[in-house]
Scaffold this active site. Structure first.
Site, PDB file in Angstrom:
ATOM      1  N   GLU A 195     -10.621 -14.867 -12.438  1.00  0.00           N
ATOM      2  CA  GLU A 195      -9.362 -14.605 -11.787  1.00  0.00           C
ATOM      3  C   GLU A 195      -9.242 -13.811 -10.496  1.00  0.00           C
ATOM      4  O   GLU A 195      -8.647 -14.195  -9.502  1.00  0.00           O
ATOM      5  CB  GLU A 195      -8.282 -13.912 -12.667  1.00  0.00           C
ATOM      6  CG  GLU A 195      -7.773 -14.801 -13.866  1.00  0.00           C
ATOM      7  CD  GLU A 195      -8.814 -15.039 -14.948  1.00  0.00           C
ATOM      8  OE1 GLU A 195      -9.634 -14.045 -15.236  1.00  0.00           O
ATOM      9  OE2 GLU A 195      -8.446 -15.689 -15.890  1.00  0.00           O
ATOM     10  N   HIS A 219      -0.977 -12.554 -24.184  1.00  0.00           N
ATOM     11  CA  HIS A 219      -0.586 -13.721 -23.770  1.00  0.00           C
ATOM     12  C   HIS A 219       1.001 -13.946 -23.318  1.00  0.00           C
ATOM     13  O   HIS A 219       1.743 -14.916 -23.272  1.00  0.00           O
ATOM     14  CB  HIS A 219      -1.088 -15.203 -24.530  1.00  0.00           C
ATOM     15  CG  HIS A 219      -2.468 -15.436 -24.102  1.00  0.00           C
ATOM     16  ND1 HIS A 219      -3.486 -14.614 -23.847  1.00  0.00           N
ATOM     17  CD2 HIS A 219      -3.085 -16.885 -23.678  1.00  0.00           C
ATOM     18  CE1 HIS A 219      -4.611 -15.435 -23.660  1.00  0.00           C
ATOM     19  NE2 HIS A 219      -4.284 -16.475 -23.493  1.00  0.00           N
TER      20      HIS A 219
END
Lengths: 358, 323
Positions: free
Chosen positions: A93, A162
């Site tokens: 990321e 999440h």
């Protein structure tokens, strides 16, 4: 062709559609985002998409474009534009965001996907120390036209890592624009604006809304940042709601309307820049404010908006401001707990009745 | 016989329990009894068991989003795991964690992790504690081929080498980072060669072969206990299910999974080997199979009967203050 909408008028989504003109279709939030990105990629060859599984199947024996993003938002883009412009990356990321920011400084308009916005943690330096600061820190000489997409919010039983609502963290960062569409129409127009914008834009999609449908113009249109929408108009209470909470605010307003209580529901659409004028003007009329946000309560968007109104609209207020947020915990996994965690219509109704003294 | 019978039976029981647990999780997920995102590890059982079978509760493991097998191999109770995965209040984390965040600190299971690359730096910390306190314990991080490309993982490897931490980095290379080929995501030809570049012994083994994997990890674990620092073990393996349960797996080749289940099943390979060598009798393993079937059935029954958390009391517990 884009159709910019005029600022400052209170109008419903439907009257906006009439202004844009042309044909319309019933589109899901997912399809509207896909339309926006696809048309911008056709229009501007410098627009690229990069991230994990934005196409899927890279280097595999089976089908290409196997995912099109884990929620299918970028499905079909790779077959049309190729892997040169729709780039599946390793799970890295920090490198994804850095590459997007560096490419944005050097002639591209990248749309980087963080998949679950919880992954911002791995990449945060590239966002807040790098991309966000370039324009100001380099004396206005640097442009960083990039979009960072990520899915936010609870409701999928996806657990603590999440499901976060981290919009307040990025809203706190000077130099970032933060977009949170609550319906398919806004999702398309705001994505078009995000791609054309000259600054880094954080584009947050709520994961429970991807299948939500509404009427969407087929033509490409940009919704300017910093202009709230008014899905319901009223005079008794102002309800400011963010992202999927707009759905609950509208439902609450409709229930209250049957009791003769009318609510001014304001959807800021972009939380940075924020249309604080619209909120203050509404509170001037209603004198009562409820802010609904799925984020955590401390240093959050609800307390931020409440603070703005307390500072600039104090003398309009007839009752204390109420905020409706998630509790100050990570998102729990168990359905029984997650359902209690996320603000719902009942909690909005209770807050509205509270500010009305009812 | 190079292995004690008890060791072989324990290894078989653990691997078979993982297989049955995962296949039942898939069934229960499809039946609507398991909410959320669940990532099954069936096919990769040999590595989890090879890594954990000699560890004590004081040796630490850090897992991944595909963590059920690591939990079971480390001794977590399958009943309490099933309750957790079903979101029940008597689950390992009171239903607050779920499949992707399951942990059992008492068993030295530091947690599954829903952030790829989230685990290795934490496991370095466990290894640093062991080294500093002089406990002789080791720490094991499980990583996927995808995690190998996270900066966090690479930083952790370098620091483990610099500080000579008792950390065994295990890479379960199942060929896929989610739905992307491991080879696509890796800029060099060999992950093991790259890991050796961090300044630690690095070995690549057939992760479908329990014995090859066990022998490599045994050497690495002993080296860590002896103060010899970290090791990287890449174990090549096969993921029998999708990235997540329900993944249509369009990116996989035709018959790929079917062929792998036939030819690269670590449990079958184990059974064939121990029978061929005369180390175990099929009847002994069949008896274990029956016990496990009952155990998993009971775990599901108990899980479905277990109470849901009560929002009135459980939502705001385990926090230091309430807003």
């Amino acid at each position: 062709m884009s159709t910019a909408l005029t600022k400052g008028t209170k109008m419903t989504t439907n009257s906006n559609i009439a202004k844009i003109g042309g044909t319309t279709s019933i589109k899901s939030y997912r399809e509207a985002l896909n339309d926006a990105i696809r048309e911008e990629m056709r229009r501007d060859p410098t627009v690229i998409v990069l991230g994990e599984e934005v196409s899927g199947g890279a280097g595999c024996d089976g089908q290409d474009d196997a995912y099109g993003g884990v929620f299918g938002v970028t499905k079909g883009l790779m077959p049309e534009f190729g892997r040169e412009r729709v780039i599946d990356t390793p799970i890295s990321e920090a490198a994804i965001i850095g590459a997007a920011a560096g490419a944005a400084n050097n002639g591209l308009r990248p749309i980087a996907e963080l998949m679950f916005f919880d992954f911002i943690g791995v990449s945060f330096d590239q966002i807040f120390n790098q991309a966000a600061k370039f324009r100001y820190m380099f004396g206005g000489k640097s442009k960083t036209p990039m979009v960072i997409r990520g899915t936010v919010g609870a409701g999928w039983r996806a657990g603590a890592q999440h499901s976060s609502m981290l919009h307040s963290i990025v809203t706190h960062i000077a130099g970032l624009k933060v977009v949170m569409p609550s319906n398919a129409y806004d999702a398309k127009g705001l994505m078009v604006q995000a791609i054309r914008d000259e600054d880094p834009v954080i584009f947050l999609e709520h994961k429970v809304m991807y299948n939500n449908e509404c009427e969407v113009p087929d033509e490409q249109y940009a919704i300017p940042f910093g202009e709230a929408a008014f899905p319901r108009q009223g005079k008794d209470v102002t309800i400011v709601a963010i992202s999927n909470m707009v759905t609950h605010a509208i439902a609450a307003a409709d229930i209250l309307a049957e009791e003769g209580i009318t609510c001014d529901v304001i959807d800021p659409r972009t939380v940075s820049p924020l249309d604080d004028e619209a909120i203050l003007e509404s509170v001037e009329v209603t004198g009562r404010l409820v802010v609904v946000d799925e984020g955590n309560p401390r240093c959050g968007l609800a307390s931020d908006i409440a603070g703005i109104v307390a500072e600039k609209g104090f003398y309009s207020l007839k009752a204390p401001i109420r905020t409706v947020t998630a509790p100050h915990t990570p998102v729990p996994f168990a359905p029984a707990l997650e359902d209690a965690y996320v603000p719902n219509v009942d909690k909005v109704l209770a807050a509205v009745r509270d500010v009305l003294g009812a | 016989m190079p292995y004690h019978e008890d060791f072989l039976l324990r290894a078989y029981r653990s691997m078979k329990t993982i297989r049955e647990f995962e296949e039942r999780c898939i069934k229960e997920f499809m039946g609507g009894n398991v909410p959320g995102f669940v990532h099954a590890s069936n096919g990769q059982e040999a590595i989890a068991v090879a890594a954990c079978i000699d560890l004590s509760n004081s040796d630490i493991i850090g897992s991944t989003h595909r963590g059920h097998g690591h939990c079971i191999a480390k001794g977590c109770d399958v009943g309490d795991m099933m309750k957790e995965i079903m979101g029940r209040s008597s689950g390992l984390c009171k239903g607050k964690g779920g499949s992707m965040h399951i942990a059992d600190i008492d068993k030295g299971m530091l947690g599954a992790n829903a952030i790829v690359g989230g685990g290795p730096p934490l496991v370095n910390g466990a290894a640093l504690a062991a080294k500093t306190l002089g406990t002789n314990h080791v720490a094991v991080s499980f990583n996927g081929d995808g995690s190998a490309n996270q900066g966090t993982t690479m930083e952790a490897m370098n620091m483990a080498a610099v500080l000579q931490l008792p950390h065994i980095f295990i890479y379960e290379n199942n060929g896929y980072a989610e739905g992307t080929s491991a080879n696509y995501g890796l800029g060099c030809d060999s992950l093991t060669d790259r890991n050796a570049g961090f300044g630690m012994p690095a070995e690549c083994v057939d992760g479908n072969d329990f014995f090859a994997t066990y022998e490599a990890i045994k050497v690495a674990t002993q080296r860590a206990r002896d103060g010899g620092g970290p090791t990287s073990i890449e174990a090549k393996c096969v993921r029998f299910d999708g990235h997540f349960i329900g993944d249509p797996q369009l990116y996989r080749g035709e018959n790929e999974v079917k062929n792998a289940r036939k030819d690269q099943d670590c449990l079958k390979i184990f059974r064939d080997r121990v029978i061929k060598e005369g180390w175990l009798k099929a009847a002994a393993m069949n008896a274990i199979d029956k016990e496990i079937a009952l155990e998993i059935e009971k775990a599901v029954e108990d899980g479905l009967a277990a109470p849901h958390p009560d929002p009135a009391t459980d939502l705001m517990s385990d926090v230091y203050c309430s807003y």
